[in-house]
Design a protein around this motif. Structure first.
Motif, PDB file in Angstrom:
ATOM      1  N   ARG A   1       1.907   9.413  -5.788  1.00 50.01           N
ATOM      2  CA  ARG A   1       2.469  10.753  -5.537  1.00 50.01           C
ATOM      3  C   ARG A   1       3.493  11.118  -6.610  1.00 50.01           C
ATOM      4  NH1 ARG A   1       2.375   8.940  -0.051  1.00 50.01           N
ATOM      5  NH2 ARG A   1       4.612   8.520  -0.151  1.00 50.01           N
TER       6      ARG A   1
ATOM      7  N   LYS B   1       0.838  -1.199   0.000  1.00 51.58           N
ATOM      8  CA  LYS B   1       0.000   0.000   0.000  1.00 51.58           C
ATOM      9  C   LYS B   1       0.873   1.248   0.000  1.00 51.58           C
ATOM     10  CE  LYS B   1      -3.589   2.418   2.515  1.00 51.58           C
ATOM     11  NZ  LYS B   1      -4.317   2.553   3.751  1.00 51.58           N
ATOM     12  N   GLU B   2       1.903   1.270   0.833  1.00 51.37           N
ATOM     13  CA  GLU B   2       2.799   2.425   0.895  1.00 51.37           C
ATOM     14  C   GLU B   2       3.513   2.628  -0.439  1.00 51.37           C
ATOM     15  OE1 GLU B   2       4.883   5.740   2.109  1.00 51.37           O
ATOM     16  OE2 GLU B   2       3.132   4.800   3.019  1.00 51.37           O
TER      17      GLU B   2
ATOM     18  N   ASP C   1      -5.625   7.580  -4.675  1.00 46.89           N
ATOM     19  CA  ASP C   1      -4.327   8.083  -4.224  1.00 46.89           C
ATOM     20  C   ASP C   1      -3.802   9.163  -5.165  1.00 46.89           C
ATOM     21  OD1 ASP C   1      -4.385   6.277  -2.098  1.00 46.89           O
ATOM     22  OD2 ASP C   1      -3.067   4.814  -3.098  1.00 46.89           O
TER      23      ASP C   1
ATOM     24  N   GLU D   1       1.047   4.138  -2.868  1.00 54.00           N
ATOM     25  CA  GLU D   1       0.813   5.552  -2.556  1.00 54.00           C
ATOM     26  C   GLU D   1       1.988   6.413  -3.015  1.00 54.00           C
ATOM     27  OE1 GLU D   1       0.014   5.514   1.632  1.00 54.00           O
ATOM     28  OE2 GLU D   1      -2.059   4.840   1.350  1.00 54.00           O
TER      29      GLU D   1
END
Length: 149
Positions: free
Chosen positions: A76, A68-69, A105, A72
């Motif tokens: 970004r 998930k990180e 996201d 994300e």
């Protein structure tokens, strides 16, 4: 004639196409690849190997769900590229196409100005489609006309 961009992406990166309002002809203007904490561009600007913001930093969230990180951070990075292109006035309208979580996201990371330029968001994974098939699917989903999408 206004410049329309179509961004088709997922956690691995995105392809950015330029088109007119009818979305019939899609011209690839950038391929953004995100791997191992680095962003690669294939857009002719020679920005080929930037490090992702926050890459390499340990956090509780990264330990809890590293996938998930990573997704994300990828969103970004893609948003950063689009925000930068907006500052250079490279497009006037933007269509986003991505799987639901990545799309969320991505939208969260876009600047306020770019968010205003998003005419349509499509929550599908169309990264595997050919340019011809992508154009066909877009024309089914996006209202087209002289001033739209």
């Amino acid at each position: 004639m206004s410049i329309h961009w179509v961004l088709v992406g997922d956690a691995a990166g995105a392809k950015v196409y330029e088109s007119d309002a009818k979305l019939e002809e899609l011209v690839l203007v950038d391929t953004i690849t995100v791997t191992n904490g680095h962003v690669r561009h294939d857009d002719g600007t020679n920005k080929s190997n930037e490090q992702l913001p926050g890459a390499g930093h340990d956090s509780e969230q990264a330990e809890a769900d590293p996938h998930k990180e990573s997704a994300e951070r990828s969103a970004r990075a893609v948003a950063h590229s689009v925000n930068d292109a907006d500052l250079k006035h490279r497009f006037e309208h933007l269509v986003l196409v991505a799987p639901p979580r990545f799309l969320g996201d991505l939208r969260a990371a876009l600047s306020t100005n770019v968010s205003r330029k998003v005419s349509t968001s499509i929550h599908h994974d169309w990264t595997h489609l050919s340019v011809r098939d992508l154009s066909e699917q877009l024309r089914k989903k996006v209202p087209v006309g002289e001033d739209s999408p």
